[in-house]
Design an enzyme around this catalytic site. Structure first.
Site, PDB file in Angstrom:
ATOM      1  N   ARG A 156       0.821  -1.690   0.255  1.00 26.13           N
ATOM      2  CA  ARG A 156      -0.313  -0.045  -0.102  1.00 26.13           C
ATOM      3  C   ARG A 156       0.922   0.748   0.373  1.00 26.13           C
ATOM      4  NH1 ARG A 156      -5.226  -1.999   3.689  1.00 26.13           N
ATOM      5  NH2 ARG A 156      -6.533  -2.428   2.196  1.00 26.13           N
ATOM      6  N   LYS A 186     -13.100  -9.231   8.415  1.00 21.72           N
ATOM      7  CA  LYS A 186     -13.851  -8.421   8.792  1.00 21.72           C
ATOM      8  C   LYS A 186     -15.584  -8.889   7.920  1.00 21.72           C
ATOM      9  CE  LYS A 186     -10.603  -4.556   7.897  1.00 21.72           C
ATOM     10  NZ  LYS A 186      -9.953  -4.038   6.954  1.00 21.72           N
ATOM     11  N   GLY A 234      -5.937  -4.993   1.901  1.00 23.13           N
ATOM     12  CA  GLY A 234      -4.533  -5.491   2.222  1.00 23.13           C
ATOM     13  C   GLY A 234      -4.243  -6.990   2.880  1.00 23.13           C
ATOM     14  N   GLY A 276     -12.367  -3.729   1.061  1.00 17.86           N
ATOM     15  CA  GLY A 276     -14.163  -3.501   0.760  1.00 17.86           C
ATOM     16  C   GLY A 276     -14.044  -3.276  -0.196  1.00 17.86           C
TER      17      GLY A 276
HETATM   18  N1  LIG Z   1     -10.928 -18.393  10.507  1.00 27.30           N
HETATM   19  C1  LIG Z   1     -10.074 -17.527  10.888  1.00 27.30           C
HETATM   20  N2  LIG Z   1     -10.712 -16.977  11.670  1.00 27.30           N
HETATM   21  C2  LIG Z   1      -9.999 -15.825  11.732  1.00 27.30           C
HETATM   22  N3  LIG Z   1      -8.920 -14.675  11.398  1.00 27.30           N
HETATM   23  C3  LIG Z   1      -8.941 -14.867   9.478  1.00 27.30           C
HETATM   24  C4  LIG Z   1      -9.480 -16.310   9.797  1.00 27.30           C
HETATM   25  N4  LIG Z   1      -9.447 -16.801   8.309  1.00 27.30           N
HETATM   26  C5  LIG Z   1      -8.318 -15.655   7.882  1.00 27.30           C
HETATM   27  N5  LIG Z   1      -8.520 -14.601   9.481  1.00 27.30           N
HETATM   28  C6  LIG Z   1      -7.870 -13.528   9.477  1.00 27.30           C
HETATM   29  O1  LIG Z   1      -8.444 -12.733   8.524  1.00 27.30           O
HETATM   30  C7  LIG Z   1      -7.082 -11.403   7.901  1.00 27.30           C
HETATM   31  C8  LIG Z   1      -7.882 -10.596   7.084  1.00 27.30           C
HETATM   32  O2  LIG Z   1      -9.526  -9.970   6.979  1.00 27.30           O
HETATM   33  P1  LIG Z   1      -9.284  -8.539   5.896  1.00 27.30           P
HETATM   34  O3  LIG Z   1      -8.859  -7.699   6.376  1.00 27.30           O
HETATM   35  O4  LIG Z   1     -11.228  -8.967   5.548  1.00 27.30           O
HETATM   36  O5  LIG Z   1      -8.998  -9.191   4.846  1.00 27.30           O
HETATM   37  P2  LIG Z   1      -8.507  -8.259   3.693  1.00 27.30           P
HETATM   38  O6  LIG Z   1      -7.007  -7.636   4.052  1.00 27.30           O
HETATM   39  O7  LIG Z   1      -7.559  -8.647   2.193  1.00 27.30           O
HETATM   40  O8  LIG Z   1      -9.088  -6.824   2.868  1.00 27.30           O
HETATM   41  C9  LIG Z   1      -6.245 -12.005   7.553  1.00 27.30           C
HETATM   42  O9  LIG Z   1      -5.130 -11.518   8.817  1.00 27.30           O
HETATM   43  C10 LIG Z   1      -5.878 -14.103   8.413  1.00 27.30           C
HETATM   44  O10 LIG Z   1      -5.527 -13.812   9.134  1.00 27.30           O
HETATM   45  O1  LIG Z   2      -7.347  -2.640   4.944  1.00 26.97           O
HETATM   46  C1  LIG Z   2      -8.166  -1.877   4.411  1.00 26.97           C
HETATM   47  O2  LIG Z   2      -9.747  -2.359   3.908  1.00 26.97           O
HETATM   48  P1  LIG Z   2      -9.805  -3.639   3.441  1.00 26.97           P
HETATM   49  O3  LIG Z   2      -9.328  -4.975   4.386  1.00 26.97           O
HETATM   50  O4  LIG Z   2     -11.248  -4.622   2.896  1.00 26.97           O
HETATM   51  O5  LIG Z   2      -8.986  -4.041   2.806  1.00 26.97           O
HETATM   52  C2  LIG Z   2      -8.626  -0.322   4.610  1.00 26.97           C
HETATM   53  O6  LIG Z   2      -7.680   0.099   4.682  1.00 26.97           O
HETATM   54  C3  LIG Z   2      -9.805   0.346   5.036  1.00 26.97           C
HETATM   55  O7  LIG Z   2      -9.798  -0.391   6.702  1.00 26.97           O
HETATM   56  P2  LIG Z   2     -11.324  -0.430   7.501  1.00 26.97           P
HETATM   57  O8  LIG Z   2     -11.723  -1.266   6.955  1.00 26.97           O
HETATM   58  O9  LIG Z   2     -10.579  -0.243   8.518  1.00 26.97           O
HETATM   59  O10 LIG Z   2     -12.113   0.877   7.288  1.00 26.97           O
END
Ligand SMILES: Nc1ncnc2c1ncn2[C@@H]1O[C@H](COP(=O)(O)OP(=O)(O)O)[C@@H](O)[C@H]1O
Ligand SMILES: O=C(OP(=O)(O)O)[C@H](O)COP(=O)(O)O
Length: 394
Positions: free
Chosen positions: A38, A201, A351, A374
């Site tokens: 990023r 998330k 991320g 997201g």
């Molecule tokens: N079964 C699970 N329980 C808890 N955390 C998880 C599980 N599967 C994946 N994760 C966690 O989800 C995190 C990423 O989630 P998220 O922020 O939604 O994705 P991104 O950043 O790609 O949008 C990773 O750090 C991973 O460790």
């Molecule tokens: O990591 C982010 O979103 P993403 O996990 O959906 O890629 C952005 O920095 C937004 O963060 P936020 O979901 O805490 O508002």
């Protein structure tokens, strides 16, 4: 794009406020940055701005979720300053506050394109509520605003939507590039189109699934998202990640999704959130005291089958806690399945998802790695993204 971009505005001699997304993945124990994608992605905009010789470039970003004092300590944005300085090749002045004389003086005294990084915007309670006073205050520090935090444009926060309400504003190169790529990929996608949703998330991203079911031919669920669905189906989920206030939504999605929705049928579980312990595979019911940390082997086979012949794939959220080796297999399997689709348009967003694909060595095997999870999903759904809407029209 019908919005102004950075080339449409005059920045020479001005104080340019830039919203970047430096919410980078970090090692949970040491806090060290584990993936700087990023920061790298923001460089074209920042280098262009440096060349235009503004008075100052003031960078705003959040880091993590900040609700308590402990969260503040864990999400100190100063960790980003040395890496940014190294990548950008100029000094970066870190200002350890989000308002007040220290920040105001740093901006006032800046000269000759000085780069200033402001402490985590989420240290301010008003940030996530888009408090108008906060947006106005931050805007008062500069002359123009550049929106380049693609990963955060789906948030109507003070730093993404509040500041541009008061200043001439334009999109940076990253926002411009992401919008162009994702817009083209989903406006008339080659089919079959498959969406894969995982990660942690859950409460946010589960809401996206309903609309994705309308766009995609199949929607695969994995990662931490799994257990809210499992609970909704009446299964035992032990200590797994769950969002109880999304159980009803999950039930609706299961009903509407029918055969289009592919849920895990097994998990890799452990009796602690750790790389060691009593790690084993189990079916849909997780015993008490255990938590699901990766999808299991049968689920992997189902996902591979669902991806066969796909022409467009959008993936957000790892299939498990890939940062720990025993729980990386599901995520690796999806990476491999995408690598085996050389003719498909494969878009990875988020991320941690970007970090996973890069860390596991598959970055050159996918079509596009987006900095927003997201944000890209909401853009694909056709939603108005507040951070984009706030930019001045052309
Ligand atoms: N079964 C699970 N329980 C808890 N955390 C998880 C599980 N599967 C994946 N994760 C966690 O989800 C995190 C990423 O989630 P998220 O922020 O939604 O994705 P991104 O950043 O790609 O949008 C990773 O750090 C991973 O460790
Ligand atoms: O990591 C982010 O979103 P993403 O996990 O959906 O890629 C952005 O920095 C937004 O963060 P936020 O979901 O805490 O508002």
């Amino acid at each position: 794009m019908d919005k102004k971009t950075i080339k449409d505005i005059e920045v020479t001699g001005k104080t340019v406020l830039v919203r970047v997304d430096f919410n980078v993945p970090r090692n949970k124990e040491t806090g060290e940055i584990t993936n700087d994608n990023r920061i790298v992605a923001a460089l074209p905009t920042l280098k262009y701005l440096l060349e235009q010789k503004p008075k100052a470039i003031v960078l705003f970003s959040h880091l993590g979720k900040v609700k308590t004092e402990e969260d503040k300590a864990k999400n100190d944005l100063s960790v980003v300053a040395p890496r940014l300085s190294e990548l950008l090749g100029v000094d970066v002045k870190f200002v350890n506050c989000t308002r007040g004389p220290e920040l105001e003086n740093a901006v006032k005294e800046a000269d000759n394109a000085q780069v200033i990084l402001v402490q985590n915007t989420r240290y301010e309670k008003g940030e996530s509520k888009n408090d108008p006073e906060l947006g106005q205050y931050w805007a008062s520090l500069g002359d123009v605003f550049v929106e380049d935090a693609f990963g955060s444009v789906h948030r109507a926060h003070a730093s993404t939507a509040g500041i541009p309400a008061h200043l001439p504003s334009a999109a940076g190169f990253l926002v411009e590039k992401e919008i162009a790529y994702i817009g083209k990929a989903v406006s008339d996608p080659e089919r079959p189109m498959v969406a894969i949703l995982g990660g942690a998330k859950v409460s946010d991203k589960i809401l996206v699934i309903e609309n994705l079911l309308k766009i995609a031919d199949k929607v695969i669920v994995g990662g931490g998202m799994t257990y809210t669905f499992m609970k909704a189906m009446g299964h035992e989920i032990g200590n797994s990640l769950v969002e109880d206030d999304r159980i009803e939504v999950a039930k609706e999605i299961i009903e509407k999704g029918g055969d289009k929705l592919i849920l895990p049928v097994d998990s890799v579980i452990n009796n602690a959130f750790a790389a060691e312990g009593d790690i084993k595979v189990c079916g849909e019911d997780i015993p008490e005291g255990y938590m699901g940390l990766d999808i299991g082997p049968k689920s992997v086979e189902n996902i591979k089958a669902a991806l066969e012949g796909a022409k467009t794939v959008v993936w957000n959220g790892p299939m498990g806690v890939f940062e720990m080796e025993p729980f990386a297999k599901g995520t690796i399997a999806v990476c491999e399945a995408l690598a085996n689709l050389p003719d498909a348009n494969t878009i990875i967003g988020g991320g941690d998802s970007a970090a996973a694909v890069m860390q596991l060595g598959y970055a050159d095997k996918v079509s596009h790695i987006s900095t927003g999870g997201g944000a890209s999903l909401e853009y694909m759904e056709g939603k108005v993204l507040p951070g984009i809407a706030a930019i001045d029209d052309k």
